[in-house]
Scaffold this motif. Structure first.
Motif, PDB file in Angstrom:
ATOM      1  N   ALA A 154     -41.127  63.108 -36.101  1.00 45.65           N
ATOM      2  CA  ALA A 154     -40.232  62.852 -37.434  1.00 45.65           C
ATOM      3  C   ALA A 154     -41.176  63.162 -38.493  1.00 45.65           C
ATOM      4  O   ALA A 154     -40.754  63.255 -39.219  1.00 45.65           O
ATOM      5  CB  ALA A 154     -39.743  61.317 -37.570  1.00 45.65           C
ATOM      6  N   LEU A 155     -42.371  62.453 -38.235  1.00 43.93           N
ATOM      7  CA  LEU A 155     -43.118  62.722 -38.904  1.00 43.93           C
ATOM      8  C   LEU A 155     -43.601  64.368 -39.503  1.00 43.93           C
ATOM      9  O   LEU A 155     -44.010  65.097 -40.716  1.00 43.93           O
ATOM     10  CB  LEU A 155     -44.383  62.278 -39.282  1.00 43.93           C
ATOM     11  CG  LEU A 155     -45.430  61.732 -40.053  1.00 43.93           C
ATOM     12  CD1 LEU A 155     -45.179  61.897 -41.020  1.00 43.93           C
ATOM     13  CD2 LEU A 155     -47.065  62.053 -39.769  1.00 43.93           C
ATOM     14  N   THR A 163     -58.057  68.774 -37.255  1.00 43.31           N
ATOM     15  CA  THR A 163     -58.972  69.358 -38.504  1.00 43.31           C
ATOM     16  C   THR A 163     -58.604  71.036 -38.527  1.00 43.31           C
ATOM     17  O   THR A 163     -58.786  71.360 -39.152  1.00 43.31           O
ATOM     18  CB  THR A 163     -60.414  68.485 -38.600  1.00 43.31           C
ATOM     19  OG1 THR A 163     -59.888  66.751 -39.059  1.00 43.31           O
ATOM     20  CG2 THR A 163     -61.061  68.802 -40.015  1.00 43.31           C
ATOM     21  N   PHE A 164     -59.676  70.929 -37.384  1.00 41.05           N
ATOM     22  CA  PHE A 164     -59.687  72.420 -36.813  1.00 41.05           C
ATOM     23  C   PHE A 164     -58.248  73.173 -37.233  1.00 41.05           C
ATOM     24  O   PHE A 164     -58.114  73.750 -37.944  1.00 41.05           O
ATOM     25  CB  PHE A 164     -60.040  72.491 -35.389  1.00 41.05           C
ATOM     26  CG  PHE A 164     -60.358  73.624 -34.743  1.00 41.05           C
ATOM     27  CD1 PHE A 164     -60.908  75.109 -35.343  1.00 41.05           C
ATOM     28  CD2 PHE A 164     -59.734  74.706 -33.967  1.00 41.05           C
ATOM     29  CE1 PHE A 164     -61.571  76.254 -35.873  1.00 41.05           C
ATOM     30  CE2 PHE A 164     -60.439  76.001 -32.968  1.00 41.05           C
ATOM     31  CZ  PHE A 164     -60.802  76.909 -34.037  1.00 41.05           C
ATOM     32  N   SER A 165     -57.482  72.322 -36.579  1.00 40.94           N
ATOM     33  CA  SER A 165     -55.977  72.860 -37.178  1.00 40.94           C
ATOM     34  C   SER A 165     -55.786  73.408 -37.799  1.00 40.94           C
ATOM     35  O   SER A 165     -55.038  74.068 -38.154  1.00 40.94           O
ATOM     36  CB  SER A 165     -54.529  71.800 -35.912  1.00 40.94           C
ATOM     37  OG  SER A 165     -53.652  72.430 -35.670  1.00 40.94           O
ATOM     38  N   ALA A 166     -55.986  72.719 -39.443  1.00 42.94           N
ATOM     39  CA  ALA A 166     -55.597  72.277 -40.436  1.00 42.94           C
ATOM     40  C   ALA A 166     -56.336  73.750 -41.105  1.00 42.94           C
ATOM     41  O   ALA A 166     -55.499  74.577 -41.609  1.00 42.94           O
ATOM     42  CB  ALA A 166     -56.141  71.057 -41.320  1.00 42.94           C
ATOM     43  N   VAL A 170     -50.595  67.758 -38.180  1.00 41.48           N
ATOM     44  CA  VAL A 170     -49.873  65.762 -37.278  1.00 41.48           C
ATOM     45  C   VAL A 170     -49.475  66.114 -36.129  1.00 41.48           C
ATOM     46  O   VAL A 170     -49.726  65.332 -34.721  1.00 41.48           O
ATOM     47  CB  VAL A 170     -48.875  65.725 -38.069  1.00 41.48           C
ATOM     48  CG1 VAL A 170     -48.144  64.697 -37.561  1.00 41.48           C
ATOM     49  CG2 VAL A 170     -48.938  65.471 -39.644  1.00 41.48           C
ATOM     50  N   GLY A 171     -49.020  67.737 -35.505  1.00 47.82           N
ATOM     51  CA  GLY A 171     -48.551  68.270 -34.462  1.00 47.82           C
ATOM     52  C   GLY A 171     -50.127  68.009 -33.402  1.00 47.82           C
ATOM     53  O   GLY A 171     -49.631  67.605 -32.223  1.00 47.82           O
ATOM     54  N   PHE A 203     -48.005  53.526 -34.151  1.00 49.88           N
ATOM     55  CA  PHE A 203     -49.844  53.354 -34.516  1.00 49.88           C
ATOM     56  C   PHE A 203     -50.733  54.941 -34.435  1.00 49.88           C
ATOM     57  O   PHE A 203     -51.455  55.416 -35.070  1.00 49.88           O
ATOM     58  CB  PHE A 203     -50.724  52.758 -32.928  1.00 49.88           C
ATOM     59  CG  PHE A 203     -50.354  52.018 -32.271  1.00 49.88           C
ATOM     60  CD1 PHE A 203     -49.999  50.909 -33.612  1.00 49.88           C
ATOM     61  CD2 PHE A 203     -51.020  51.344 -31.497  1.00 49.88           C
ATOM     62  CE1 PHE A 203     -49.246  50.065 -33.142  1.00 49.88           C
ATOM     63  CE2 PHE A 203     -51.146  49.998 -31.364  1.00 49.88           C
ATOM     64  CZ  PHE A 203     -49.735  48.977 -31.664  1.00 49.88           C
ATOM     65  N   THR A 204     -50.309  56.210 -34.274  1.00 50.14           N
ATOM     66  CA  THR A 204     -50.535  57.373 -34.315  1.00 50.14           C
ATOM     67  C   THR A 204     -49.850  57.704 -35.616  1.00 50.14           C
ATOM     68  O   THR A 204     -50.437  58.529 -36.595  1.00 50.14           O
ATOM     69  CB  THR A 204     -49.790  59.079 -33.144  1.00 50.14           C
ATOM     70  OG1 THR A 204     -50.753  58.013 -31.895  1.00 50.14           O
ATOM     71  CG2 THR A 204     -50.911  59.589 -32.937  1.00 50.14           C
ATOM     72  N   PRO A 205     -48.874  57.601 -36.569  1.00 53.59           N
ATOM     73  CA  PRO A 205     -48.118  58.097 -37.259  1.00 53.59           C
ATOM     74  C   PRO A 205     -49.415  57.487 -38.355  1.00 53.59           C
ATOM     75  O   PRO A 205     -49.688  58.251 -39.312  1.00 53.59           O
ATOM     76  CB  PRO A 205     -46.885  57.322 -37.173  1.00 53.59           C
ATOM     77  CG  PRO A 205     -46.596  57.632 -36.542  1.00 53.59           C
ATOM     78  CD  PRO A 205     -47.897  57.566 -35.456  1.00 53.59           C
ATOM     79  N   ILE A 206     -50.042  55.745 -38.390  1.00 51.44           N
ATOM     80  CA  ILE A 206     -50.616  55.445 -39.469  1.00 51.44           C
ATOM     81  C   ILE A 206     -52.238  56.328 -39.115  1.00 51.44           C
ATOM     82  O   ILE A 206     -52.380  56.155 -40.128  1.00 51.44           O
ATOM     83  CB  ILE A 206     -50.558  53.587 -38.772  1.00 51.44           C
ATOM     84  CG1 ILE A 206     -49.220  52.690 -39.346  1.00 51.44           C
ATOM     85  CG2 ILE A 206     -52.672  52.863 -39.740  1.00 51.44           C
ATOM     86  CD1 ILE A 206     -49.532  51.716 -38.536  1.00 51.44           C
TER      87      ILE A 206
END
Ligand code: CMC
Length: 378
Positions: free
Chosen positions: A97-98, A193-196, A214-215, A332-335
């Motif tokens: 969702a995020l 971060t690498f993905s970003a 996020v993915g 937890f992971t969305p946080i």
């Protein structure tokens, strides 16, 4: 061109030059812009730390006040994004969702002006301000409730807990949550971060950059491990069952969630800080039996795996802290993502400052010169 040896997982291969954070995995040292994580956890706030990561220096009183004020005024999400989120299946994972919601921001802010510092600042503010609102909104809507509007009297961390639980949080709980955000804000060249940075290097918009990160963060080998840790502690169920559980898993060559790290070969300094925070919460709000299981697990993993440099990582104790704060396991992971947006944006900005599109090579191990077989002859 120099020919390099193929390294699975790019282990040890520098993907960028970066001045944002530093890890010494042998000494258990983590610094953001040269400042030790322990010092930031004790003295800073998440928004001040985010400013430090993104702009490289701690803000002055005026700079921090202006930044906090801008964030405060951008916390609401557009009703169309809220309505889009309402149609997400309630059984869907909040990370999905995020990711979809973060990407949707790009539809509303499609102008791209990457050389303009005002554009960069606006995007930073918008993403930092709205990601927590989107996480809380999905949580309420999947329960069939309307989302709660941000509360302008509350700071960043307290407001998130308020939007999630529909009541003002205890000040200690809010401060501890803010420290958790500081601890998760940045961590050198990890997978998300690498993905970003790869996404950023194509000069796409910052919403796509954050959505791709996020993915990547969601997987159980990365940010998703904090959720798996709690499921594992529940499965173990008792202190007596720790040893048989562990021995069974190790015999099957299965990983123990929340342990091990590509860089740290000692206990992750963030795990130590989180463990202390968990103890503070237990002292005020009551003990959690899963903490006893976690302590026993850490003790036996050390006995069995310390020769391989396997110790608790950031995800091992964070779930116990979030549980005590009343946060559901699948948030937890969305946080983690709410916090890590700061690091991703710092890397986005740094990547743009000296950009070259990522285009690595591969070691081809396929065939050559194969004749095309007609479909009836295959
Ligand atoms: N439990 C048991 N054995 C482990 C573990 C573990 N958690 N982690 C590594 N090992 C062993 C692994 O079996 C291998 O042993 P051997 O050399 O005998 O085959 C050796 O240690 C090296 O493991 P690796 O998987 O090659 O190491 P890596 O650097 O590729 O992986 C890791 C790092 C974090 C993915 C891995 O330690 C792991 O899967 N841990 C569990 C998941 C987890 O907690 N992830 C959170 C990571 S930290 C925060 C974040 O990134 O979000």
């Amino acid at each position: 061109m120099m020919v390099c040896e193929y390294k699975p997982g790019l282990e040890g291969i520098p993907a960028a030059q970066s001045g944002i954070s530093y890890v010494d995995g042998q000494k258990g040292l983590l610094e953001y812009r040269g400042i030790r994580i322990e010092e930031l956890a004790e003295k800073s706030t998440f928004l001040e730390t985010a400013y430090l990561l993104i702009w490289g220096e701690l803000p002055t009183t005026e700079e921090l006040a202006a930044f906090e004020d801008e964030i405060l005024h951008h916390r609401r999400i557009k009703y169309r994004i809220r309505d889009m989120m309402k149609s997400f299946p309630e059984s869907g994972h909040p990370m999905d969702a995020l990711q979809a919601s973060a990407a949707a921001l790009g539809l509303f802010y499609s102008r791209r002006d990457l050389d303009n510092p005002v554009y960069i600042r606006d995007a930073v503010v918008r993403l930092l301000a709205t990601i927590p609102t989107m996480v809380a909104a999905f949580q309420l809507m999947r329960k069939g409730n309307d989302p709660v509007r941000p509360n302008d009297d509350l700071d960043y961390a307290a407001n998130f807990l308020y939007m999630l639980n529909e009541k003002e949080p205890d000040p200690l709980a809010a401060r501890i949550f803010d420290v958790c955000l500081i601890l998760h804000a940045e961590h050198t060249m990890n997978a998300s971060t690498f993905s970003a940075r790869v996404t950023a290097s194509t000069l796409t918009d910052p919403y796509a950059v954050v959505a791709s990160a996020v993915g990547t963060l969601g997987g159980p080998l990365h940010g998703g491990a904090n959720e798996e840790v709690i499921l594992m502690l529940e499965e173990i169920g008792s202190v007596e069952n720790v040893r048989p559980y562990l021995e069974d898993r190790l015999q099957r060559k299965a990983k123990i969630m929340g342990f091990g790290h590509r860089v740290y070969k000692v206990k992750d300094p963030r795990a130590t800080i989180l463990q202390n925070l968990a103890e503070k919460l237990f002292a005020k709000f009551g003990h959690d039996k899963y903490y006893d299981i976690a302590l026993e697990l850490e003790r036996i993993v050390e006995e069995k795996l310390s020769q391989k440099g396997i110790y608790p990582n950031v995800d091992f104790y964070s779930g116990l802290v979030y549980r005590k704060l009343g946060i559901p396991t699948d948030l937890f992971t969305p946080i983690f993502a709410i916090a890590r947006v700061a690091g991703w944006l710092a890397h986005w900005k740094e990547q743009l400052e000296e950009n070259r599109i990522f285009r690595p090579t591969q070691v081809y191990n396929g065939r050559h010169g194969i004749a095309y077989a007609p479909i009836d002859q295959r």
